[in-house]
Design an enzyme around this catalytic site. Structure first.
Site, mmCIF file in Angstrom:
data_model
loop_
_atom_site.group_PDB
_atom_site.id
_atom_site.type_symbol
_atom_site.label_atom_id
_atom_site.label_comp_id
_atom_site.label_asym_id
_atom_site.label_seq_id
_atom_site.Cartn_x
_atom_site.Cartn_y
_atom_site.Cartn_z
ATOM 1 C CG HIS A 1 -88.406 11.342 15.871
ATOM 2 N ND1 HIS A 1 -89.027 11.899 14.765
ATOM 3 C CD2 HIS A 1 -87.073 11.495 15.653
ATOM 4 C CE1 HIS A 1 -88.108 12.349 13.931
ATOM 5 N NE2 HIS A 1 -86.929 12.130 14.445
ATOM 6 C CB SER B 1 -89.750 19.595 15.076
ATOM 7 O OG SER B 1 -88.355 19.595 14.948
ATOM 8 C CB CYS C 1 -80.821 7.971 16.371
ATOM 9 S SG CYS C 1 -80.850 9.727 16.755
ATOM 10 C CG ASN D 1 -80.679 15.212 14.514
ATOM 11 O OD1 ASN D 1 -79.715 14.462 14.622
ATOM 12 N ND2 ASN D 1 -81.899 14.764 14.293
ATOM 13 C CG HIS E 1 -81.112 13.575 19.841
ATOM 14 N ND1 HIS E 1 -81.359 14.441 18.802
ATOM 15 C CD2 HIS E 1 -81.420 12.341 19.364
ATOM 16 C CE1 HIS E 1 -81.788 13.764 17.752
ATOM 17 N NE2 HIS E 1 -81.828 12.491 18.070
ATOM 18 N N GLY F 1 -87.817 15.364 21.352
ATOM 19 C CA GLY F 1 -86.857 16.457 21.366
ATOM 20 C C GLY F 1 -87.248 17.561 20.402
ATOM 21 C CG ASN G 1 -83.598 6.293 13.537
ATOM 22 O OD1 ASN G 1 -84.732 6.728 13.388
ATOM 23 N ND2 ASN G 1 -82.527 6.972 13.163
ATOM 24 C CE1 TYR H 1 -81.604 17.527 22.834
ATOM 25 C CE2 TYR H 1 -81.894 17.518 20.461
ATOM 26 C CZ TYR H 1 -82.393 17.303 21.731
ATOM 27 O OH TYR H 1 -83.680 16.850 21.892
ATOM 28 N N GLY H 2 -76.769 17.833 23.674
ATOM 29 C CA GLY H 2 -76.986 17.697 25.108
ATOM 30 C C GLY H 2 -77.586 19.000 25.592
#
EC number: 6.5.1.8
Length: 507
Positions: A430, A432, A124, A228, A261, A404, A356, A230-231
């Site tokens: 990486h 929050s 990821c 989680n 992501h 991100g 990861n 997204y673009g």
């Protein structure tokens, strides 16, 4: 019989460092059999969240252990060196906490590899594109642009890719990674120069990847997925380090960037699941003792260990291709809406990072150069200037680090430092980090309110499952700016650029 400590007694094993800012040391004895200390990087506010989790833990069946317990349990694994490291965004996960870094000595025959130290979404990661556009150039067509991205990039649970692919193609993807996407026309040749490992782990072996994993992955190439992932279309809000930002091609406030992501989708999940079954079955045979059964592992040089590392590398290659195909689709969306070529729009890859992954790296430990197997789960490689594994373009500034944010909050570009090599084995945060579970987020947050809050911030959004957006609401996470600042203050990464979202697609 293992002694059980009360919360107040457990605190006796945790002390704040006098020498390193934002470092808490978890001493041996916090959990049984610790081989090294645990090192938590967090400011007082972020550490309080983890201490509260420890205090409130009730050992409910099916729940994860507190992140601090997980950090210490990893410190008890065979062959671990230096310390078990947790970064400011750490939160509990499967076996290892998310935000955990752990290294195992390749010269120690007892050293292990653990799928829980990588996670189910192998490789990821995040990719950032830059453009020569300013926000004023896209503001009038923002809704059209986000809709085109949503139309071209498949999103959501079980979404199907649009790229024709058979099992022969898939084996080539698993073996060659971004070399395949360049040859197939889905990547520019220069793209892989700005990716970790140049978008390919050479130890990958498609033959160890199960048919079930391949079947799951066959139809998901070039898909975002859910959760989680997204673009985002983003604009530069602040530049902290003008020189480093300019090297990356970012030189103006308001400059438009695109962040993607995603990871290895169902294929990576199946590779991890298959490996866990193998390792759980072999634990008794290998006589490896673990404090938590979720830390199922195998010796690195065992058949199970070698198989997992080859399969994990193949899944990592798949993830790089997945992000590459979405890069291709993103460029196509901008071309169709703006009526200019991606080349004319300067849609270049700034960098692509893995969050990861397990990699073999050389590090100084106790004054000696050692070859280590680095597990990074929910953490980012942050190598300093002049490190041999950094792309030539970034030798003078250090590796770009992409952090991100949550849906509707800012993201960051950082750079790696020498202090990260010394303190965190070349690693930093990486993202929050969750504070609310997905279930709790769905219970207490209203999805209409979440969507309205995004619109009030001027963020255009397209989402496949609106009711699931509560899981990714900012209220479900720590403050990414606080996480990034903690890493900056500790010296394990340097702030470079702050990015603000203006359009989002999600599953």
């Amino acid at each position: 019989m293992t002694k059980t400590y009360k919360y107040e007694d457990q605190l006796d094993f945790i002390q704040k460092s006098d020498d390193v800012k934002n470092l808490f040391i978890i001493k041996k004895g916090f959990v049984p059999n610790m081989n090294v200390e645990g090192h938590l990087f967090a400011n007082d506010n972020l550490s309080k969240l983890l201490f509260d989790e420890l205090k409130q833990f009730t050992d409910d069946p099916g729940s994860f252990l507190p992140a601090l317990k997980q950090l210490a349990n990893v410190a008890a694994l065979p062959g671990i060196v230096k310390s078990s490291i947790a970064l400011p965004d750490a939160h509990s996960g499967y076996g290892f906490s998310i935000g955990n870094v752990a290294a195992f000595d390749m010269d120690n025959c007892n050293s292990i590899v653990s799928p829980g130290g990588v996670g189910f979404d192998i490789n990821c990661g995040v990719r950032l594109l830059r453009t020569n556009l300013l926000y004023k150039d896209i503001e009038p067509i923002k809704e059209q642009l986000v809709q085109k991205l949503f139309d071209l990039i498949p999103v959501g649970v079980g979404c199907q890719g649009k790229i024709p692919c058979d099992y022969g193609d898939l084996d080539n993807i698993l073996e060659y990674g971004m070399d395949w996407s360049v040859c197939s026309g889905y990547s520019w040749a220069e793209d892989k120069e700005h990716c970790e490992d140049f978008g390919r782990m050479i130890q990958a072996d498609p033959t160890v990847v199960s048919y079930r994993a391949k079947k799951r992955g066959l139809s998901q190439i070039g898909t975002l997925g859910a959760g989680n992932h997204y673009g985002e279309v983003q604009v530069v809000e602040e530049i902290y380090d003008e020189y480093s930002a300019k090297v990356m091609g970012i030189d103006r406030i308001g400059q438009v960037c695109i962040m993607t992501h995603s990871g290895s989708r169902g294929l990576g999940h199946q590779v991890a699941s298959d490996a866990l079954v193998d390792m759980e079955n072999s634990l008794n045979k290998s006589k490896i003792k673990v404090n938590d059964k979720q830390l199922a592992c195998a010796r690195i040089n065992s058949d199970e260990g070698k198989k997992y590392l080859k399969g994990m590398a193949a899944a990592s290659n798949y993830a790089w291709v997945n992000r590459s195909v979405m890069t291709h689709l993103t460029r196509k969306a901008f071309e169709e809406v703006l009526k200019e070529s991606a080349d004319d729009l300067d849609m270049h890859v700034v960098y692509d990072v893995s969050h990861n992954i397990a990699k073999i790296e050389d590090h100084i430990v106790d004054g000696k150069l050692k070859r280590l197997l680095l597990h990074r789960k929910g953490s980012t490689r942050a190598f300093p200037p002049y490190h041999p594994l950094i792309s030539a373009d970034f030798q003078h500034i250090g590796q770009p680090v992409l952090v991100g944010g949550t849906m509707g909050t800012c993201s960051y570009v950082l750079t790696g430092t020498q202090l990260a090599m010394d303190l965190t084995l070349g690693s930093t945060c990486h993202g929050s980090g969750r504070t609310l579970s997905r279930n709790k987020s769905r219970r207490i947050l209203d999805y209409n309110e979440v969507l309205n809050n995004l619109k009030e911030k001027g963020i255009s959004i397209r989402v496949a499952s609106p009711k699931l957006v509560t899981e990714e609401a900012p209220e479900s996470y720590k403050d990414v700016s606080e996480v990034v600042q903690t890493c900056h203050d500790s010296g394990i990464s340097k702030k470079c650029v702050k990015l603000r979202p203006v359009a989002v697609i999600k599953g």
